[in-house]
Every structure is written in structure tokens, then in C-alpha cells.
Design an enzyme around this catalytic site. Structure first.
Site, PDB file in Angstrom:
ATOM      1  N   ASP A 131     -38.614 -31.693 -15.428  1.00 59.77           N
ATOM      2  CA  ASP A 131     -38.054 -32.720 -14.545  1.00 59.77           C
ATOM      3  C   ASP A 131     -39.206 -33.487 -13.912  1.00 59.77           C
ATOM      4  O   ASP A 131     -40.237 -32.905 -13.575  1.00 59.77           O
ATOM      5  CB  ASP A 131     -37.190 -32.090 -13.449  1.00 59.77           C
ATOM      6  N   ASP A 145     -30.643 -35.705 -17.771  1.00 59.67           N
ATOM      7  CA  ASP A 145     -29.717 -35.637 -16.643  1.00 59.67           C
ATOM      8  C   ASP A 145     -29.041 -36.990 -16.391  1.00 59.67           C
ATOM      9  O   ASP A 145     -27.866 -37.047 -16.010  1.00 59.67           O
ATOM     10  CB  ASP A 145     -30.440 -35.186 -15.381  1.00 59.67           C
TER      11      ASP A 145
END
Length: 207
Positions: A131, A145
Site C-alpha cells: 500500500d 483497492d
């Protein structure tokens, strides 16, 4: 019965290919951006892009999207794998263009993070997801995401408006599945209605 060109049956393969194509593009985009983030960013050190509105902040996430379910990597891997299979199964039946786009983004996002879980440290099936995108008061996330979230919003909108994956809509007659009338059928109907009666059909006087 073989579908006529231009009917919904002929569109189904194209819709399935669209789902798989969008998913493939999104997976590649997700993995390329993750590789770039690992090379360009230092773990745990944020970099401002647009002031405090958007920052790049590299972390390795053992949980689900937006760092939810941290520490449950194995379970999340199994669940995400099952969901991906179900999405592919649904893609084989989809006829709606908006649903095809939504399923493509959902599949691309799910598989994008699954690639990390299967092929990154610490172990296959237990890998941590990369991330690196951060907004104010929001968990750190990635391109996969974004695909999952966008798909979820689009699916919710389609469901609220009554659109189904098979191309039908709630409360509307399903004309898409009726066999189209051909010109020959119309000509036959007109001919039958206009055909004169034979002598056998006439009632003779006195009978």
C-alpha cells in the site's frame, strides 16, 4: 436456437471478454505501481504530492483493503480466492455493459492484491500487500483497492436502479429474450389474414 446477430445472446461473449480485459489491465496497473512504489519510496517515510491532500506512504499490509483485518492474511487469501472465482463465473453470464465494467474492476482489484498474497513475503498465501497511497484521515491503500471500491459503488448504484447483470431491469418487460420476428413471419401472417376462403369454407344457401 441460434441467436441472431445483434441480439443479447451474441453480446454475452463480448461482455465476458470485456470483464476479463478490464481485470487484466487493472492487475497490470496495480502491480506496476506497486513495483514503482517499492523502488521510489522508503518504507514508512511519507512523501507529499499535493500538500496534505495526497501523500505517498509505503507500507506492507497483512490485512484486507484499507488495512482492515490485519493479521488474518491466510483467511483473507482464501476468501479473496473464492470471491475471484465467483466473479469469473458471473462474468460468463453477464450481458450488461455497466455490470461488465463493475465486475472487471472488482476482479482486477481482488486478483491484484491476491498476487501480493501469493508471491510476496513472508510466505505463499501469507504475503503482505503493498500500500502506498494516503488521503487525510483515511487508511493507506493501493490501485487494487481503488478498483474494488469503485466496483462496489457502481454495483450498489446498479442494484438500487434495478439493473441486473443479465441486461434486464426491475419492473421492465424482458423483451431481450423474446425471439425476434422476421419479415418472413410478418409476411406469412399477413398472407393468412388476407387469403380468400375456399369453396369448402363457404356455406351454401339452404344448408
Amino acid at each position: 436456437m441460434q441467436a441472431e446477430a445483434g441480439t443479447p445472446l451474441s453480446r454475452r461473449p463480448r461482455r465476458t471478454l470485456l470483464v476479463l480485459g478490464i481485470a487484466a489491465v487493472w492487475i497490470v496497473l496495480d502491480q506496476v505501481t506497486k513495483l514503482w512504489a517499492e523502488r521510489a519510496l522508503t518504507l514508512g517515510e511519507p512523501v507529499q504530492v499535493v500538500g496534505d491532500l495526497l501523500r505517498l506512504h509505503l507500507i506492507y499490509n497483512s490485512g484486507a483493503a484499507f488495512s482492515l483485518g490485519t493479521g488474518s492474511t491466510g483467511v483473507l487469501t482464501v476468501v479473496a480466492s473464492i470471491i475471484s472465482v465467483l466473479i469469473v463465473w458471473q462474468a460468463l453470464k453477464v450481458r450488461s455493459l455497466p455490470w461488465a465494467i463493475a465486475l472487471g474492476l472488482l476482479l482486477g482489484g481482488a486478483v491484484g492484491n491476491l498476487v501480493d498474497r501469493f508471491f510476496r513475503a513472508p510466505a505463499p498465501g501469507l504475503g503482505h500487500v503493498v500500500d502506498f497511497l494516503r488521503l487525510p484521515n483515511f487508511p493507506i491503500f493501493n490501485v487494487a483497492d481503488i478498483g474494488v471500491t469503485t466496483a462496489a459503488c457502481l454495483i450498489a448504484l446498479l442494484a438500487l436502479r434495478g439493473f441486473h447483470p443479465d441486461g434486464t431491469r426491475e419492473g421492465k418487460s424482458d423483451e431481450a429474450y423474446e425471439s425476434p420476428r422476421t419479415q418472413a413471419d410478418d409476411d406469412d401472417t399477413t398472407h393468412d389474414a388476407a387469403a380468400p376462403h375456399t369453396s369448402a369454407d363457404r356455406t351454401e344457401p339452404g344448408r
